[in-house]
Motif scaffolding. Structure first.
Motif, PDB file in Angstrom:
ATOM      1  N   UNK A  20       0.865  -1.171   0.000  1.00 23.51           N
ATOM      2  CA  UNK A  20       0.000   0.000   0.000  1.00 23.51           C
ATOM      3  C   UNK A  20       0.903   1.222   0.000  1.00 23.51           C
ATOM      4  N   UNK A  21       1.111   1.770  -1.163  1.00 21.66           N
ATOM      5  CA  UNK A  21       2.009   2.923  -1.292  1.00 21.66           C
ATOM      6  C   UNK A  21       1.192   4.207  -1.309  1.00 21.66           C
ATOM      7  N   UNK A  22       1.837   5.324  -1.002  1.00 19.60           N
ATOM      8  CA  UNK A  22       1.138   6.610  -1.077  1.00 19.60           C
ATOM      9  C   UNK A  22       0.524   6.821  -2.459  1.00 19.60           C
ATOM     10  N   UNK A  23       1.268   6.477  -3.499  1.00 21.34           N
ATOM     11  CA  UNK A  23       0.746   6.649  -4.853  1.00 21.34           C
ATOM     12  C   UNK A  23      -0.567   5.895  -5.024  1.00 21.34           C
ATOM     13  N   UNK A  24      -0.610   4.671  -4.562  1.00 22.07           N
ATOM     14  CA  UNK A  24      -1.813   3.861  -4.737  1.00 22.07           C
ATOM     15  C   UNK A  24      -2.974   4.397  -3.918  1.00 22.07           C
ATOM     16  N   UNK A  25      -2.668   4.827  -2.693  1.00 22.19           N
ATOM     17  CA  UNK A  25      -3.721   5.411  -1.873  1.00 22.19           C
ATOM     18  C   UNK A  25      -4.338   6.619  -2.557  1.00 22.19           C
ATOM     19  N   UNK A  32     -12.153   7.789  -6.115  1.00 19.23           N
ATOM     20  CA  UNK A  32     -13.370   7.634  -5.321  1.00 19.23           C
ATOM     21  C   UNK A  32     -14.130   8.947  -5.170  1.00 19.23           C
ATOM     22  N   UNK A  33     -13.414  10.052  -5.326  1.00 22.82           N
ATOM     23  CA  UNK A  33     -14.013  11.369  -5.113  1.00 22.82           C
ATOM     24  C   UNK A  33     -15.003  11.764  -6.199  1.00 22.82           C
ATOM     25  N   UNK A  34     -14.770  11.264  -7.429  1.00 22.56           N
ATOM     26  CA  UNK A  34     -15.524  11.783  -8.561  1.00 22.56           C
ATOM     27  C   UNK A  34     -16.603  10.828  -9.037  1.00 22.56           C
ATOM     28  N   UNK A  35     -17.659  11.401  -9.585  1.00 24.58           N
ATOM     29  CA  UNK A  35     -18.722  10.594 -10.185  1.00 24.58           C
ATOM     30  C   UNK A  35     -18.426  10.294 -11.645  1.00 24.58           C
ATOM     31  N   UNK A  36     -17.517  11.070 -12.207  1.00 21.08           N
ATOM     32  CA  UNK A  36     -17.189  10.854 -13.608  1.00 21.08           C
ATOM     33  C   UNK A  36     -16.382   9.568 -13.717  1.00 21.08           C
ATOM     34  N   UNK A  37     -16.007   9.224 -14.921  1.00 20.11           N
ATOM     35  CA  UNK A  37     -15.264   8.002 -15.151  1.00 20.11           C
ATOM     36  C   UNK A  37     -14.002   8.384 -15.869  1.00 20.11           C
ATOM     37  N   UNK A  38     -13.022   8.885 -15.114  1.00 21.20           N
ATOM     38  CA  UNK A  38     -11.852   9.486 -15.741  1.00 21.20           C
ATOM     39  C   UNK A  38     -10.991   8.489 -16.491  1.00 21.20           C
ATOM     40  N   UNK A  39     -10.393   8.964 -17.572  1.00 20.79           N
ATOM     41  CA  UNK A  39      -9.372   8.196 -18.281  1.00 20.79           C
ATOM     42  C   UNK A  39      -8.070   8.334 -17.508  1.00 20.79           C
ATOM     43  N   UNK A  40      -7.086   7.527 -17.878  1.00 22.45           N
ATOM     44  CA  UNK A  40      -5.841   7.475 -17.116  1.00 22.45           C
ATOM     45  C   UNK A  40      -5.179   8.846 -17.004  1.00 22.45           C
ATOM     46  N   UNK A  41      -5.179   9.607 -18.078  1.00 28.30           N
ATOM     47  CA  UNK A  41      -4.520  10.911 -18.019  1.00 28.30           C
ATOM     48  C   UNK A  41      -5.253  11.871 -17.091  1.00 28.30           C
ATOM     49  N   UNK A  42      -6.561  11.688 -16.969  1.00 21.73           N
ATOM     50  CA  UNK A  42      -7.318  12.535 -16.048  1.00 21.73           C
ATOM     51  C   UNK A  42      -7.036  12.141 -14.593  1.00 21.73           C
ATOM     52  N   UNK A  43      -6.919  10.856 -14.354  1.00 19.28           N
ATOM     53  CA  UNK A  43      -6.523  10.404 -13.018  1.00 19.28           C
ATOM     54  C   UNK A  43      -5.139  10.965 -12.696  1.00 19.28           C
ATOM     55  N   UNK A  44      -4.276  10.893 -13.666  1.00 22.70           N
ATOM     56  CA  UNK A  44      -2.912  11.431 -13.524  1.00 22.70           C
ATOM     57  C   UNK A  44      -2.957  12.900 -13.103  1.00 22.70           C
ATOM     58  N   UNK A  45      -3.766  13.689 -13.771  1.00 22.29           N
ATOM     59  CA  UNK A  45      -3.860  15.113 -13.445  1.00 22.29           C
ATOM     60  C   UNK A  45      -4.386  15.344 -12.026  1.00 22.29           C
ATOM     61  N   UNK A  46      -5.402  14.555 -11.646  1.00 19.79           N
ATOM     62  CA  UNK A  46      -5.954  14.715 -10.301  1.00 19.79           C
ATOM     63  C   UNK A  46      -4.917  14.341  -9.252  1.00 19.79           C
ATOM     64  N   UNK A  47      -4.237  13.231  -9.492  1.00 20.97           N
ATOM     65  CA  UNK A  47      -3.271  12.744  -8.516  1.00 20.97           C
ATOM     66  C   UNK A  47      -2.066  13.691  -8.421  1.00 20.97           C
ATOM     67  N   UNK A  50      -1.621  16.358  -5.827  1.00 21.05           N
ATOM     68  CA  UNK A  50      -1.193  15.963  -4.475  1.00 21.05           C
ATOM     69  C   UNK A  50       0.194  15.342  -4.462  1.00 21.05           C
ATOM     70  N   UNK A  51       0.567  14.694  -5.552  1.00 21.08           N
ATOM     71  CA  UNK A  51       1.892  14.070  -5.663  1.00 21.08           C
ATOM     72  C   UNK A  51       2.541  14.549  -6.958  1.00 21.08           C
ATOM     73  N   UNK A  52       3.136  15.734  -6.912  1.00 19.53           N
ATOM     74  CA  UNK A  52       3.603  16.366  -8.155  1.00 19.53           C
ATOM     75  C   UNK A  52       4.658  15.549  -8.916  1.00 19.53           C
TER      76      UNK A  52
END
Lengths: 146, 146
Positions: A20-25, A32-47, A50-52
């Motif tokens: 269980x790494x910080x990245x995975x958390x 879990x925060x969003x109702x949308x269904x983000x593509x990988x690059x969108x997840x990348x942007x959200x993450x 917090x983890x530049x």
DNA sequence: TTATGTGCAAAACATTTGCAGGAGT
DNA sequence: ACTCCTGCAAATGTTTTGCACATAA
């Protein structure tokens, strides 16, 4: 520890042989925060907010691993990109043919479909997926305004 | 003129404002020959045996155009590649999670799905698609042999 | 001290596009 | 002439991978 962190830790513990790494958390929390269904690059942007220093490859690798372990759902339907969903219970989706946006569908899952299907094929049926497609409210409005 | 050429010419005439070129005829004829659901590169390989100088871009362009005109069906479900089908009547598919092969499913199309769906979304529903997934007979055998 | 995970960059893969030349009308 | 089409190659967009270093068991 806030509620979403707690929830994600619990969920991540279902992964066997994996840390269980910080990245995975953070990936799981953001998803879990969003109702949308983000593509990988969108997840990348959200993450990344917090983890530049996180890499896109790490996001892809971990989304894949979590999907394989049933922690998240990989939505592998039409469109150019795969999308991800923190809700793993089987459900149907609708995709906008104009902008590619994906929303959940509140239509009961037809589990009987699979038994019906099993009778008419030599495949070992593992599951099924229904994708509706159409024009989302935003794109309907955009078209009307033109 | 053989039967398949004749059939494809008739079908191609449904395209408006477009020329019936040898490339388009051959693409449609080759696609009509097979029961499989070839990806663009596979169509390219089939067509190339008859038109060695055809370009991959031409195949992509024409498959796209024919799909837009309802001459063929673009199967845009799971997997990395889009697949194409000369049978345009709506029907369901099953995809092998091991090898990616796609077969037709002999399960009645649930048109009522769409009216049901329309009631539970603000989208303008245009259609739906069902994809079963599982392990094809060949891959079951391959697994057993290991 | 060994397994696993990460960041980074390059590679791989599917698909689209620009362009100069060809062919049909 | 004009429009549409083709082959070719380059560009694009998404996802995967190799590798050296970092981190946890």
């Amino acid at each position: 520890m806030d509620k979403s962190t707690q929830a994600s830790l619990l969920t991540l513990e279902r992964m066997e042989n994996f840390r269980i790494t910080p990245q995975r958390q953070v990936i799981l929390e953001e998803l879990s925060k969003v109702n949308s269904h983000p593509a990988a690059n969108e997840v990348f942007d959200m993450v990344r907010t917090r983890l530049p220093r996180i890499g896109l490859g790490t996001v892809y690798r971990n989304l894949e691993i979590m999907a394989d372990n049933g922690i998240i759902l990989k939505i592998d339907v039409g469109g150019t990109q795969k999308r991800f969903d923190a809700i793993v219970e089987p459900h149907y989706h609708i995709r906008c043919t104009e902008c590619g946006r994906v929303d959940d569908m509140d239509v009961p899952v037809q589990k009987e479909f699979e038994t019906m299907a099993a009778a008419s094929t030599d495949y070992k049926v593992q599951g099924h997926r229904v994708e509706f497609f159409g024009i989302c409210p935003d794109c309907q409005k955009a078209k009307h305004d033109t």
